[in-house]
Design a protein around this motif. Sequence first.
Motif, PDB file in Angstrom:
ATOM      1  N   LEU A  18       0.830  -1.207   0.000  1.00 18.30           N
ATOM      2  CA  LEU A  18       0.000   0.000   0.000  1.00 18.30           C
ATOM      3  C   LEU A  18       0.863   1.256   0.000  1.00 18.30           C
ATOM      4  O   LEU A  18       0.570   2.222  -0.715  1.00 18.30           O
ATOM      5  CB  LEU A  18      -0.930  -0.011   1.216  1.00 18.30           C
ATOM      6  N   LEU A  19       1.938   1.240   0.762  1.00 19.03           N
ATOM      7  CA  LEU A  19       2.833   2.395   0.808  1.00 19.03           C
ATOM      8  C   LEU A  19       3.588   2.576  -0.507  1.00 19.03           C
ATOM      9  O   LEU A  19       3.804   3.699  -0.962  1.00 19.03           O
ATOM     10  CB  LEU A  19       3.829   2.258   1.969  1.00 19.03           C
ATOM     11  N   VAL A  20       4.001   1.467  -1.125  1.00 22.24           N
ATOM     12  CA  VAL A  20       4.803   1.553  -2.349  1.00 22.24           C
ATOM     13  C   VAL A  20       3.934   1.932  -3.549  1.00 22.24           C
ATOM     14  O   VAL A  20       4.291   2.818  -4.325  1.00 22.24           O
ATOM     15  CB  VAL A  20       5.547   0.223  -2.601  1.00 22.24           C
ATOM     16  N   PHE A  21       2.812   1.248  -3.717  1.00 17.66           N
ATOM     17  CA  PHE A  21       2.011   1.437  -4.931  1.00 17.66           C
ATOM     18  C   PHE A  21       0.878   2.439  -4.769  1.00 17.66           C
ATOM     19  O   PHE A  21       0.410   2.995  -5.750  1.00 17.66           O
ATOM     20  CB  PHE A  21       1.435   0.092  -5.403  1.00 17.66           C
ATOM     21  N   GLY A  22       0.372   2.615  -3.604  1.00 16.59           N
ATOM     22  CA  GLY A  22      -0.761   3.523  -3.410  1.00 16.59           C
ATOM     23  C   GLY A  22      -2.077   2.779  -3.507  1.00 16.59           C
ATOM     24  O   GLY A  22      -2.182   1.706  -4.114  1.00 16.59           O
ATOM     25  N   GLY A  23      -3.097   3.356  -2.934  1.00 18.39           N
ATOM     26  CA  GLY A  23      -4.401   2.697  -2.857  1.00 18.39           C
ATOM     27  C   GLY A  23      -5.092   2.535  -4.200  1.00 18.39           C
ATOM     28  O   GLY A  23      -5.688   1.501  -4.489  1.00 18.39           O
ATOM     29  N   SER A  24      -5.016   3.564  -5.047  1.00 21.18           N
ATOM     30  CA  SER A  24      -5.748   3.487  -6.332  1.00 21.18           C
ATOM     31  C   SER A  24      -5.132   2.450  -7.264  1.00 21.18           C
ATOM     32  O   SER A  24      -5.852   1.744  -7.970  1.00 21.18           O
ATOM     33  CB  SER A  24      -5.776   4.855  -7.006  1.00 21.18           C
ATOM     34  N   ARG A  25      -3.805   2.361  -7.265  1.00 23.83           N
ATOM     35  CA  ARG A  25      -3.160   1.357  -8.129  1.00 23.83           C
ATOM     36  C   ARG A  25      -3.491  -0.061  -7.673  1.00 23.83           C
ATOM     37  O   ARG A  25      -3.724  -0.948  -8.495  1.00 23.83           O
ATOM     38  CB  ARG A  25      -1.645   1.525  -8.123  1.00 23.83           C
ATOM     39  N   LEU A  26      -3.492  -0.285  -6.362  1.00 26.72           N
ATOM     40  CA  LEU A  26      -3.827  -1.622  -5.859  1.00 26.72           C
ATOM     41  C   LEU A  26      -5.289  -1.967  -6.142  1.00 26.72           C
ATOM     42  O   LEU A  26      -5.612  -3.103  -6.468  1.00 26.72           O
ATOM     43  CB  LEU A  26      -3.541  -1.709  -4.361  1.00 26.72           C
ATOM     44  N   ALA A  27      -6.177  -0.977  -6.041  1.00 34.65           N
ATOM     45  CA  ALA A  27      -7.588  -1.226  -6.347  1.00 34.65           C
ATOM     46  C   ALA A  27      -7.765  -1.586  -7.817  1.00 34.65           C
ATOM     47  O   ALA A  27      -8.508  -2.521  -8.158  1.00 34.65           O
ATOM     48  CB  ALA A  27      -8.417  -0.002  -5.991  1.00 34.65           C
ATOM     49  N   ASN A  28      -7.090  -0.865  -8.711  1.00 34.00           N
ATOM     50  CA  ASN A  28      -7.167  -1.176 -10.143  1.00 34.00           C
ATOM     51  C   ASN A  28      -6.573  -2.543 -10.447  1.00 34.00           C
ATOM     52  O   ASN A  28      -7.099  -3.283 -11.278  1.00 34.00           O
ATOM     53  CB  ASN A  28      -6.455  -0.102 -10.962  1.00 34.00           C
ATOM     54  N   ALA A  29      -5.491  -2.884  -9.771  1.00 36.73           N
ATOM     55  CA  ALA A  29      -4.869  -4.199  -9.989  1.00 36.73           C
ATOM     56  C   ALA A  29      -5.826  -5.311  -9.553  1.00 36.73           C
ATOM     57  O   ALA A  29      -5.971  -6.326 -10.239  1.00 36.73           O
ATOM     58  CB  ALA A  29      -3.552  -4.293  -9.234  1.00 36.73           C
ATOM     59  N   GLY A  30      -6.492  -5.109  -8.428  1.00 36.87           N
ATOM     60  CA  GLY A  30      -7.467  -6.100  -7.967  1.00 36.87           C
ATOM     61  C   GLY A  30      -8.651  -6.224  -8.906  1.00 36.87           C
ATOM     62  O   GLY A  30      -9.122  -7.329  -9.184  1.00 36.87           O
TER      63      GLY A  30
END
Length: 84
Positions: A18-30
Amino acid sequence: MFGLPGGMEWVILAIIALLVFGGSRLANAGKNAGKAIREFKEETSSLKKSDPPPAVAPAPPAEPEGVVHEGEIVPDEKDKGQRA
């Protein structure tokens, strides 16, 4: 010594991601991973539905008339007329 991460290790890994990629990128990846899995399931189920039932083995072709096999006794044309 090194094994699969347990409960607390997963939490730490999630916080680091979460710290490295950010919340929006992780949500899009999911979201993209979910779409890919859904499409894969749809395609595999459609392939299973469209498969034809197993075919029955075809019958051996009939032999043409006049074929002589080795060791077979074939009457002459003259004999056929006399015996009939």
